[in-house]
Scaffold this motif. Structure first.
Motif, PDB file in Angstrom:
ATOM      1  N   THR A 115      29.941  -8.506  -7.107  1.00 16.06           N
ATOM      2  CA  THR A 115      28.650  -9.030  -6.687  1.00 16.06           C
ATOM      3  C   THR A 115      28.341 -10.247  -7.539  1.00 16.06           C
ATOM      4  O   THR A 115      29.088 -10.551  -8.491  1.00 16.06           O
ATOM      5  N   TRP A 116      27.300 -10.950  -7.200  1.00 18.03           N
ATOM      6  CA  TRP A 116      27.009 -12.186  -7.928  1.00 18.03           C
ATOM      7  C   TRP A 116      25.538 -12.237  -8.326  1.00 18.03           C
ATOM      8  O   TRP A 116      24.665 -11.746  -7.612  1.00 18.03           O
ATOM      9  N   ARG A 117      25.312 -12.816  -9.485  1.00 21.29           N
ATOM     10  CA  ARG A 117      23.953 -12.991  -9.999  1.00 21.29           C
ATOM     11  C   ARG A 117      23.837 -14.408 -10.551  1.00 21.29           C
ATOM     12  O   ARG A 117      24.845 -15.073 -10.791  1.00 21.29           O
ATOM     13  N   ASP A 118      22.610 -14.837 -10.752  1.00 19.15           N
ATOM     14  CA  ASP A 118      22.395 -16.183 -11.272  1.00 19.15           C
ATOM     15  C   ASP A 118      23.032 -16.332 -12.655  1.00 19.15           C
ATOM     16  O   ASP A 118      22.929 -15.433 -13.505  1.00 19.15           O
ATOM     17  N   GLU A 133      27.405 -16.132 -11.431  1.00 17.12           N
ATOM     18  CA  GLU A 133      28.509 -15.504 -12.139  1.00 17.12           C
ATOM     19  C   GLU A 133      28.796 -14.150 -11.507  1.00 17.12           C
ATOM     20  O   GLU A 133      27.909 -13.517 -10.897  1.00 17.12           O
ATOM     21  N   ALA A 134      30.016 -13.701 -11.630  1.00 12.23           N
ATOM     22  CA  ALA A 134      30.449 -12.467 -10.982  1.00 12.23           C
ATOM     23  C   ALA A 134      30.157 -11.259 -11.860  1.00 12.23           C
ATOM     24  O   ALA A 134      30.179 -11.329 -13.088  1.00 12.23           O
ATOM     25  N   ALA A 135      29.892 -10.136 -11.202  1.00 10.13           N
ATOM     26  CA  ALA A 135      29.650  -8.859 -11.888  1.00 10.13           C
ATOM     27  C   ALA A 135      30.091  -7.739 -10.957  1.00 10.13           C
ATOM     28  O   ALA A 135      30.498  -7.979  -9.805  1.00 10.13           O
ATOM     29  N   LEU A 136      30.035  -6.498 -11.440  1.00 10.48           N
ATOM     30  CA  LEU A 136      30.371  -5.329 -10.639  1.00 10.48           C
ATOM     31  C   LEU A 136      29.099  -4.661 -10.143  1.00 10.48           C
ATOM     32  O   LEU A 136      28.118  -4.522 -10.897  1.00 10.48           O
ATOM     33  N   ASP A 137      29.106  -4.216  -8.887  1.00 12.03           N
ATOM     34  CA  ASP A 137      27.981  -3.437  -8.385  1.00 12.03           C
ATOM     35  C   ASP A 137      28.220  -1.950  -8.652  1.00 12.03           C
ATOM     36  O   ASP A 137      29.211  -1.563  -9.296  1.00 12.03           O
ATOM     37  N   ALA A 138      27.332  -1.119  -8.160  1.00 12.98           N
ATOM     38  CA  ALA A 138      27.411   0.312  -8.446  1.00 12.98           C
ATOM     39  C   ALA A 138      28.663   0.948  -7.866  1.00 12.98           C
ATOM     40  O   ALA A 138      29.111   2.014  -8.344  1.00 12.98           O
ATOM     41  N   ASP A 139      29.247   0.328  -6.858  1.00 13.79           N
ATOM     42  CA  ASP A 139      30.454   0.869  -6.233  1.00 13.79           C
ATOM     43  C   ASP A 139      31.733   0.260  -6.794  1.00 13.79           C
ATOM     44  O   ASP A 139      32.827   0.518  -6.282  1.00 13.79           O
ATOM     45  N   GLY A 140      31.604  -0.553  -7.832  1.00 16.81           N
ATOM     46  CA  GLY A 140      32.779  -1.170  -8.427  1.00 16.81           C
ATOM     47  C   GLY A 140      33.302  -2.373  -7.671  1.00 16.81           C
ATOM     48  O   GLY A 140      34.441  -2.799  -7.904  1.00 16.81           O
TER      49      GLY A 140
END
Length: 613
Positions: free
Chosen positions: A396-399, A386-393
């Motif tokens: 990114t993807w995580r399980d 699933e998609a998410a935001l990293d520290a820079d906006g």
């Protein structure tokens, strides 16, 4: 886990049936890949016209062959809530392209009509054919041969299928589909349906109905029920044309923008100029099409895809039919409950685990081919994320979660809501049809009752208003096929038929037209083929004939003496009222050329399939 034998068997059957047409398609796109695009082969006049409006730095970049140029094909308009967010996407994509060392240009726009606006109106007669118009318009956009890849901005009913057909017609180019996401949840869908039925019964007025509808469809984004638009988004992800987790992120949010930037950069990364060339014509193969049908069954998706997926597959030289849909429906479990198959909407589905969980559980239980190509790279396991935001906006993807967050909405394929899918094939002396049963109570899967024959939905509505339908009956609404009047949806009939069913009557619908992708609790045998205007058996029916709609046995029959049925003449309908008004005169050629429903009900016949025929 390897794919189940039943899934493999259908895939092998499709591949064998499509062997010559698929190879002819691949030969064509490989030839196109070898020929270009090579902007140095354009004349100076060609190239000057192609980048005349660009900034000086983009002109310099496009003067050679080493900087990738990304085509943006957009279905933006600001009348459709689902497409309004696309207004600013080209700027987002152009900036992302520059960051990735490329250039992006809006290559062209395509029309986008809303079935919600045209439902029950004259304009609905143009709806299905708009798919082919969209494919043609997108083809014109890409015909300038200035591009190394394309991103396609589209969501709704005919728009994604049309864009997919166009993308596959330029199958040597990489293609990434970019969604805009659903609107936030509004008035619950079951409450909306209740108010529609109250209005149909005359118990509330237009003001109350409009207030309800406005609370349901209230802002930018896709409608939140699980109709054709959201089935499109599921398909694009499960077939590997979206980035993982992109389908159901709300519009105008930081994550939505980050995913749009990531899609542009990914499209540029998979061109023939780099080392990860991934043409869309190789992504959409027999396994990808079967994965799409599996996803449709597992989620109780739109009946319209018994037309659209057939047409999309044809554009890649792949021949699928309703037998394939039926065989897969017998083994694929229903793992979601999203309205009209439940109370939840797509936002609730996304929160419960969404596409990442859905794809993961179907892979774990062997219902999907993992060994496919995707725009994300690697196999379908990339889409267990699933998609998410990293520290820079940035995206990114995580399980994805290992367990559903809400088993009332989304379940494991090992513990489904029901063991079989949501669509069935019906055959019998009335022809062939499909029926969606995922929202129909089991005791209503079989309806046997006298037919009442109508030649328009207006006639049925008038009979309801006059109190003539308080009985058990099968409503036959014919001369609604693609050759007759463009095969409109008949969803406007849903409240009235629902009222009659709630009064305790046995009610079913039989039609050579379409029902909405959100068709629900009333059993409806739709897409009947051959259609009435072609002399199909549905044109033989008379009011009073007993009709049996049997979704359990998979039959659709007129219980008429066999000799009498054989001798009976098909009626001819008066189609004069379908020919003009609201642009219908512009589509006379489409009506005359339209294929049968099981062939996709379109006018575009890919060359490889025509040659094979």
């Amino acid at each position: 886990m390897s794919v189940r034998s039943e899934i493999a068997a259908v895939t092998e059957r499709v591949a064998a049936r499509s062997a010559s047409t698929r190879q002819a398609y691949l030969d064509r796109i490989h030839k196109a890949r070898d020929a270009g695009p090579r902007r140095q082969t354009l004349s100076c006049g060609n190239l000057a016209h192609g980048f005349a409006a660009c900034a000086a730095s983009d002109k310099a970049a496009l003067a050679g062959d080493t900087t990738p140029n990304l085509a943006i094909v957009t279905a933006y308009n600001d009348m459709l809530s689902a497409h309004q967010p696309y207004e600013r996407f080209p700027d987002v994509i152009r900036r992302a392209a520059h960051e990735a060392g490329g250039v992006a240009q809006v290559a062209g726009g395509v029309p986008a009509m809303c079935d919600g606006v045209t439902q029950g109106q004259t304009g609905m007669d143009l709806s299905l054919f708009s798919r082919d118009v969209i494919a043609m318009a997108a083809g014109i956009a890409l015909s300038h041969n200035m591009f190394d890849a394309a991103v396609f901005l589209g969501i709704c009913d005919k728009i994604v299928p049309g864009l997919t057909i166009a993308a596959l017609s330029f199958g040597h180019l990489p293609a990434v589909f970019v969604p805009a996401g659903p609107m936030p949840s509004g008035l619950p869908n079951d409450e909306k349906a209740r108010i529609r039925q109250l209005y149909a019964e005359g118990k509330i007025g237009r003001a109350e109905l409009l207030e309800s509808e406005s609370k349901s469809y209230h802002g930018p984004g896709t409608c939140t029920f699980y109709g054709t638009a959201n089935s499109n988004q599921m398909l694009m992800e499960i077939m590997g044309l979206h980035l993982p987790g992109a389908s159901f992120v709300n519009p105008n949010t930081p994550l939505r923008d980050a995913l749009t930037r990531a899609a542009a950069k990914r499209a540029l990364a998979i061109t023939a100029l780099g080392n990860d060339y991934t043409p869309v014509g190789e992504i959409i193969d027999e396994k990808a099409i079967v994965n799409g049908i599996v996803g449709l069954h597992a989620t109780g998706g739109s009946t319209n895809h018994t037309l659209h997926l057939v047409a999309m597959a044809q554009a890649a030289g792949i021949v699928v039919n309703w037998e394939d849909f039926a065989a897969l429906s017998e083994v694929v479990p229903l793992v979601t409950r999203i309205y009209p198959n439940g109370l939840a909407d797509v936002n609730h589905f996304h929160a419960a685990g969404g596409m990442g969980y859905l794809i993961g559980t179907l892979l774990d239980e062997g219902f999907l081919h993992e060994d496919v190509r995707t725009v994300a790279g690697g196999g379908l396991s990339q889409y267990r994320r699933e998609a998410a935001l990293d520290a820079d906006g940035e995206a990114t993807w995580r399980d994805a979660p290992e367990k559903s967050h809400d088993e009332n909405v989304l379940r494991s394929a090992a513990n489904p809501f029901q063991a079989t899918g949501g669509l069935k094939l019906l055959t019998g002396n009335l022809g062939r049809a499909v029926i969606k049963v995922s929202a129909v109570k089991p005791e209503r899967h079989i309806v046997e009752a006298p037919a009442i024959v109508f030649h328009s939905q207006e006639d049925l509505l008038a009979a309801f208003k006059a109190g003539e339908l308080d009985r058990d009956f099968v409503a036959v609404v014919r001369f609604q096929g693609p050759k007759a009047n463009g095969m409109p949806e008949l969803h406007k009939l849903t409240p009235q038929l629902g009222v009659l069913q709630d009064r305790g009557f046995k009610v079913a619908l039989v039609t050579d037209g379409r029902m909405s992708g959100a068709s629900g609790k009333v059993p409806a045998a739709i897409h009947v083929t051959p259609e009435a205007v072609s002399g199909g058996p549905i044109a033989k029916l008379r009011t009073g004939d007993v009709v049996r709609v049997d979704a359990t046995a998979g039959t659709l029959s007129a219980l008429v003496d066999e000799a009498e049925w054989a001798a009976r003449k098909a009626e001819t309908g008066d189609l004069s009222g379908n020919q003009f008004g609201m642009g219908r005169e512009l589509f006379a050629a489409f009506r005359s050329m339209a294929g049968d429903a099981e062939e996709g009900a379109g006018v575009i016949r890919p060359a490889a399939l025509t040659e094979a025929a």
